[in-house]
Design an enzyme around this catalytic site. Structure first.
Site, PDB file in Angstrom:
ATOM      1  CB  CYS A   1      -0.871  -0.023   1.256  1.00  0.00           C
ATOM      2  SG  CYS A   1      -1.829   1.491   1.462  1.00  0.00           S
TER       3      CYS A   1
ATOM      4  CB  CYS B   1      -4.293  14.164   1.502  1.00  0.00           C
ATOM      5  SG  CYS B   1      -5.740  13.916   0.443  1.00  0.00           S
TER       6      CYS B   1
ATOM      7  CB  CYS C   1     -11.587  12.613   4.401  1.00  0.00           C
ATOM      8  SG  CYS C   1     -11.825  12.473   2.627  1.00  0.00           S
TER       9      CYS C   1
ATOM     10  CB  CYS D   1      -8.383  10.957   6.469  1.00  0.00           C
ATOM     11  SG  CYS D   1      -6.870  10.363   5.711  1.00  0.00           S
TER      12      CYS D   1
ATOM     13  CB  CYS E   1      -4.454   7.168   5.775  1.00  0.00           C
ATOM     14  SG  CYS E   1      -4.945   6.084   4.501  1.00  0.00           S
TER      15      CYS E   1
HETATM   16  N1  SAH Z   1      -7.489   9.514  -1.216  1.00  0.00           N
HETATM   17  C1  SAH Z   1      -7.857   8.192  -1.549  1.00  0.00           C
HETATM   18  C2  SAH Z   1      -6.876   7.139  -1.086  1.00  0.00           C
HETATM   19  C3  SAH Z   1      -6.294   7.242   0.291  1.00  0.00           C
HETATM   20  S1  SAH Z   1      -7.238   6.813   1.676  1.00  0.00           S
HETATM   21  C4  SAH Z   1      -9.258   7.882  -1.069  1.00  0.00           C
HETATM   22  O1  SAH Z   1      -9.868   8.737  -0.465  1.00  0.00           O
HETATM   23  O2  SAH Z   1      -9.773   6.824  -1.382  1.00  0.00           O
HETATM   24  C5  SAH Z   1      -7.524   5.101   1.579  1.00  0.00           C
HETATM   25  C6  SAH Z   1      -8.798   4.670   2.266  1.00  0.00           C
HETATM   26  O3  SAH Z   1      -8.675   4.748   3.703  1.00  0.00           O
HETATM   27  C7  SAH Z   1      -9.988   5.537   1.896  1.00  0.00           C
HETATM   28  O4  SAH Z   1     -11.119   4.743   1.704  1.00  0.00           O
HETATM   29  C8  SAH Z   1     -10.147   6.399   3.121  1.00  0.00           C
HETATM   30  O5  SAH Z   1     -11.426   6.940   3.182  1.00  0.00           O
HETATM   31  C9  SAH Z   1      -9.810   5.402   4.222  1.00  0.00           C
HETATM   32  N2  SAH Z   1      -9.474   5.992   5.513  1.00  0.00           N
HETATM   33  C10 SAH Z   1      -8.829   7.133   5.792  1.00  0.00           C
HETATM   34  N3  SAH Z   1      -8.738   7.328   7.127  1.00  0.00           N
HETATM   35  C11 SAH Z   1      -9.325   6.268   7.697  1.00  0.00           C
HETATM   36  C12 SAH Z   1      -9.556   5.888   9.053  1.00  0.00           C
HETATM   37  N4  SAH Z   1      -9.175   6.645  10.067  1.00  0.00           N
HETATM   38  N5  SAH Z   1     -10.204   4.723   9.267  1.00  0.00           N
HETATM   39  C13 SAH Z   1     -10.603   3.936   8.232  1.00  0.00           C
HETATM   40  N6  SAH Z   1     -10.419   4.252   6.950  1.00  0.00           N
HETATM   41  C14 SAH Z   1      -9.793   5.408   6.688  1.00  0.00           C
END
Ligand code: SAH
Length: 346
Positions: A100, A107, A111, A114, A334
């Site tokens: 991964c 970023c 979100c 995240c 992440c």
């Molecule tokens: N920017 C891209 C890829 C990176 S995040 C995206 O948004 O898909 C990869 C995945 O991890 C995404 O589905 C994201 O929403 C999720 N993610 C991020 N933080 C998280 C957390 N604290 N718990 C669970 N999933 C998380």
């Protein structure tokens, strides 16, 4: 110009410009594919090694590695040449190992759950840097006897929004799948996006064999907007339409990621509404119990509840599974490790 950003054509042109015999390009490429630096390229003449070493390399080194005692998942922190740090994870499965990797330093998507986005996007990663993560993991955990590769699968699910670094990510995908470079099948690669709809349409033309994962996380715009700012730009209806076009055009099923947050998107009614939204689409729902992040207040659903939610979807004939939580004990989510180490250093 960075050495690791050159593909075979670029290396050939360089060798020609330096009046080197043609076969040198193959030799240099073979070394670069192994993640070697010019000093290590032992079958090249000293003068050529020195010329290559004088160019900026553009790769990374392993700054730190944590291994989960629970499942052997390895979390890497890579140090880039400009001092930035990014994360990568190597997960071990029965079919092989999945890397991964990150696509940006930080970023900008914002979100709410995240950790990668807390300080915005510092910069895009270049193709040579993304390739270096795979090569360093392979060097660090060489293939088992009888296997030609240790990294068999790649997911672009680390820090960053891959479609926000579009050209570099597409170049990376072309190179990592090229028989002249790492030769990993595009079918073993997934790209995850928060849903940049116009880019999804171009992506299906540029990389039709790569699996598309969409971070959906909600079935209504109202709820999605509270979790993901991008939902203010593209409504779910446009996102699902893009997913449908992708599935029809490529014949591949779309994966929807859905992080379950207690009291936000995890009720029985939410499951029913999600099933209704996805009905008729060739897809799979990957349920993730939200990994709690220190700086964020959202609480993840329990694994048992996630299994229950999966059951509700399956009863509505929507394919769904709960994602194995790998490396949760080593800041697997992440951006978590990078933040911890940056705070330790500061
Ligand atoms: N920017 C891209 C890829 C990176 S995040 C995206 O948004 O898909 C990869 C995945 O991890 C995404 O589905 C994201 O929403 C999720 N993610 C991020 N933080 C998280 C957390 N604290 N718990 C669970 N999933 C998380």
């Amino acid at each position: 110009m960075f050495l690791t950003d050159l593909d075979k054509t670029g290396i050939s042109a360089l060798m020609q410009a330096w009046n080197e015999p043609r076969f040198r390009a193959g030799q240099v490429m073979a070394w670069l594919n192994k993640g070697a630096r010019p000093e290590e390229m032992s079958n090249l003449p000293q003068a050529l090694r020195e010329k290559l070493a004088a160019m900026p390399y553009g790769g990374s080194v392993i700054e730190r590695k944590l291994v989960s005692p629970r499942d052997g998942t390895a979390k890497y922190l890579f140090l880039l040449e400009d001092g930035n740090l990014v994360e990568g994870v190597l997960m071990h499965y029965s079919y092989g190992n999945t890397a991964c990797i990150s696509t940006q330093v930080g970023c900008k998507m914002g979100c709410k759950f995240c950790a990668s986005t807390l300080e915005g996007c510092v910069r895009n990663l270049r193709p040579g840097e993304m390739l270096s993560f795979i090569k360093l993991m392979e060097k660090d955990e060489p293939p088992k006897a009888g296997c030609s590769r240790s990294v068999t699968n790649i997911v672009l699910m680390g820090s960053g929004e891959p479609l926000d670094n579009y050209d570099n990510v597409v170049t990376f995908l072309k190179r990592v799948t090229s028989p002249e470079e790492l030769n990993i099948s595009p079918r073993n690669i997934s790209l995850s996006t928060c849903g940049l709809v116009p880019k999804i349409y171009t992506f299906m033309e540029d990389a039709p064999h790569v699996t598309l994962s969409i971070s959906l996380h909600a079935h209504s715009d109202q709820v999605r907007r509270t979790m993901m700012p991008i939902a203010n730009v593209y409504p779910i209806s446009d996102l699902v339409a893009a997913a449908k076009t992708y599935a029809e055009k490529t014949g591949r099923r779309v994966v929807f990621e859905y992080a379950l947050v207690e009291g936000v998107n995890d009720s029985r009614q939410d499951a029913a509404a999600l099933a209704k939204l996805l009905r008729g689409l060739i897809c799979h729902v990957n349920l993730i119990p939200l990994n709690s992040v220190k700086e964020r207040s959202l609480i993840g659903a329990t694994r048992a509840h996630a299994e229950e939610f999966a059951g509700w979807l399956q009863r509505e004939h929507i394919s769904a599974t709960v994602r194995r939580e790998m490396g949760a004990d080593i800041d697997g989510a992440c951006g978590q490790l990078r933040r911890r180490v940056i705070h330790e250093i500061q």
